[in-house]
Design an enzyme around this catalytic site. Structure first.
Site, short mmCIF file in Angstrom:
data_model
loop_
_atom_site.label_atom_id
_atom_site.label_comp_id
_atom_site.label_asym_id
_atom_site.label_seq_id
_atom_site.Cartn_x
_atom_site.Cartn_y
_atom_site.Cartn_z
N MET A 43 0.83 -1.20 0.00
CA MET A 43 0.00 0.00 0.00
C MET A 43 0.87 1.26 0.00
O MET A 43 2.06 1.23 0.27
CB MET A 43 -0.93 -0.01 1.20
CG MET A 43 -1.90 -1.20 1.20
SD MET A 43 -2.90 -1.32 2.70
CE MET A 43 -3.95 0.13 2.55
N HIS A 44 0.22 2.40 -0.31
CA HIS A 44 0.76 3.75 -0.14
C HIS A 44 1.79 4.19 -1.18
O HIS A 44 2.12 5.37 -1.24
CB HIS A 44 1.39 3.94 1.25
CG HIS A 44 0.64 3.34 2.38
ND1 HIS A 44 -0.70 3.59 2.60
CD2 HIS A 44 1.03 2.47 3.35
CE1 HIS A 44 -1.09 2.90 3.67
NE2 HIS A 44 -0.07 2.22 4.14
N ASP B 171 -2.62 -4.96 0.44
CA ASP B 171 -2.24 -6.24 1.02
C ASP B 171 -2.85 -6.50 2.39
O ASP B 171 -3.11 -7.65 2.76
CB ASP B 171 -0.72 -6.40 1.06
CG ASP B 171 0.00 -5.28 1.80
OD1 ASP B 171 -0.66 -4.38 2.38
OD2 ASP B 171 1.25 -5.28 1.79
#
Length: 478
Positions: free
Chosen positions: A76-77, A233
């Site tokens: 992520m991110h 995830d």
């Protein structure tokens, strides 16, 4: 048969599964670059190449032509920045990159309610401050910016040609209004982002495109196979364990570490850096503590000592004494519950008698201590959980799970397929998108293979207290 593709930080992992079991897996490693202190980057084309390599490996075990639908998962991110031709402008800036600290301070000032809106206070690992940094420090690249994606969504783009994401990955950008499950225009504009740069948001089980002829030629997949939005995830890991309903939680031990609790309500707790994010399924949210240093310190110390991760654990198991040093595992700063991008790792209490085994033991204990701090930050929420499931590569270590169970005072269970969690969750979402299973079926919990109960370990709690005092003593040392 359904395919799950997980774009991890250290590897791309693939799972082929039917509606209730894993049929085949493959994995290809990828490397991260760090050109300056605190930087962490990967070029998106590395993910696509690794995905293609993993598909070729998978084709030796199953027939790719029999895949009915594909689901996506990923770290992520990460900021994947594309130009008007949908090509990456530069390497992606990852979740464990800490360069955008000043931009986080600015965002707190311009959006004082951001913790309640976005579900967590600004930290440099999130996507939004990365773009503000780009505008300030790389104006030529910023001038080319036309689209922003998350890591798994770039693989989606290469597969089906669409600009799409899911609610859980959108949730981790800081541009997402968690309560309304839509992009927040004000936060986007305050970080230099035009809302039309952001992808359309879907629930994770929704079909967003189909494998193109070009992608089929490059990957070996069949043209026209539907691709669902998937999830970050954390959310796909939850799907793999049936953590979609209140009262269910798990820990993830990949490169990063996560403590995840599912809910049907949005419950922000930004002051403790507990993330409150939209789940990848409709009308569901979750709370999560996200540690930048999950099982990564184990592989790191192994690299320094010339040992594999399993050898590190084996050495740690030989230690029973009371002279184990304390290790702060903050190799790239820390997010939950400290919110401290500046802290770094260190050992305390090294002696002339300290052995490699003692050092390995201290590193394993430090991972458990991080989860103890995370559990403490949840407050009363932890009381609703009877146990925590474990997924990720680190979940293969009995010793580590025993230490975490004791440090958190929660039984830890290991389930079938624990090491493939997010990829399997993505495959489950693909099955749901294809109509083979219902959303309610995604609450299915796989059979438990092992259970670890909290133990009486007085020395461990003494070292946990030292661990906390050590952080308090050095957090202002720069």
């Amino acid at each position: 048969m359904y395919l799950g593709i997980d774009i991890g930080t250290s590897a791309v992992k693939l799972v082929c599964a039917d509606t209730d079991c894993i049929l085949a897996t493959s994995s290809v490693g990828i490397k991260t670059s760090s050109l300056q202190p605190g930087w962490s980057e990967q070029h998106p084309d590395l993910w696509w190449q690794a995905t293609r390599d993993a598909l070729r490996m998978l084709a030796d075990k199953i027939k790719l032509s029999e895949v009915k639908a594909i689901g996506l998962s990923g770290q992520m991110h990460g900021a994947v920045m594309l130009d008007r031709d949908l090509r990456p402008i530069r390497p992606a800036i990852l979740w464990n990159d800490s360069r955008a600290t000043f931009e986080c301070d600015e965002l707190r000032m311009t959006q004082p309610q951001i913790g309640q809106i976005a579900g967590v206070l600004p930290l440099p690992g999130f996507t939004a401050p990365k773009i503000a940094w780009l505008k300030k420090h790389e104006p030529a690249n910023y001038a080319r910016l036309a689209h922003i994606l998350l890591p798994k969504d770039y693989i989606g783009l290469r597969l089906h040609g669409e600009l799409a994401t899911d609610t859980s990955d959108a949730a981790g950008t800081m541009w997402f209004d968690q309560a309304s499950r839509s992009w927040h225009v004000g936060i986007a504009e305050d970080t230099g982002v035009s809302p039309d740069w952001l992808p359309q948001v879907f629930d994770g089980h929704r079909v967003v495109g189909a494998v193109t002829a070009q992608a089929a030629a490059e990957s070996g997949l069949k043209s026209g196979v539907p691709v669902v939005a998937g999830g970050g995830d954390a959310a796909t890991g939850a799907i793999s364990l049936g953590a979609t309903e209140p009262g269910r939680g798990f820990i993830s031990l990949g490169t990063s570490g996560q403590l995840f609790v599912a809910d049907r309500k949005y419950k922000p707790n930004p002051e403790r850096y507990v993330h409150a994010f939209a789940h990848t399924l409709p009308e569901r949210w979750y709370q999560m503590a996200a540690m930048l240093n999950g099982a990564r310190p184990i592989s790191w110390i192994g690299g320094q000592l010339g040992l594999s991760a399993s050898e590190v654990v084996a050495l740690a198991e030989t230690v029973r004494g009371d002279r184990v040093p304390i290790f702060l595992p903050y190799l790239t700063g820390e997010r939950s519950p400290l919110g401290d991008p500046h802290i770094r790792a260190c050992f305390f209490g090294l002696e002339d008698s300290t052995t490699r085994a003692d050092i390995c033991r201290s590193v394993l204990e430090s991972v458990a201590f991080c989860f103890a701090d995370a559990a403490q930050s949840f407050g009363d929420t932890m009381g609703s959980l009877s146990e925590l499931a474990a997924i990720g590569g680190g979940a293969q270590s009995d010793l580590l799970l025993k230490l975490i169970a004791t440090a958190t005072d929660k039984p830890i269970v290991r389930s079938e397929g624990a090491e493939t969690g997010p990829a399997y969750g993505a495959a489950r979402l693909a099955a749901c998108g294809d109509g083979a299973v219902a959303i309610s079926d995604l609450a299915f919990q796989p059979p438990t293979t092992d259970r670890f109960e909290p133990a009486e370990m007085a020395l461990l709690f003494e070292r946990l207290a030292q661990f906390r005092r050590l952080y308090a003593a050095i957090k202002n040392v720069s």
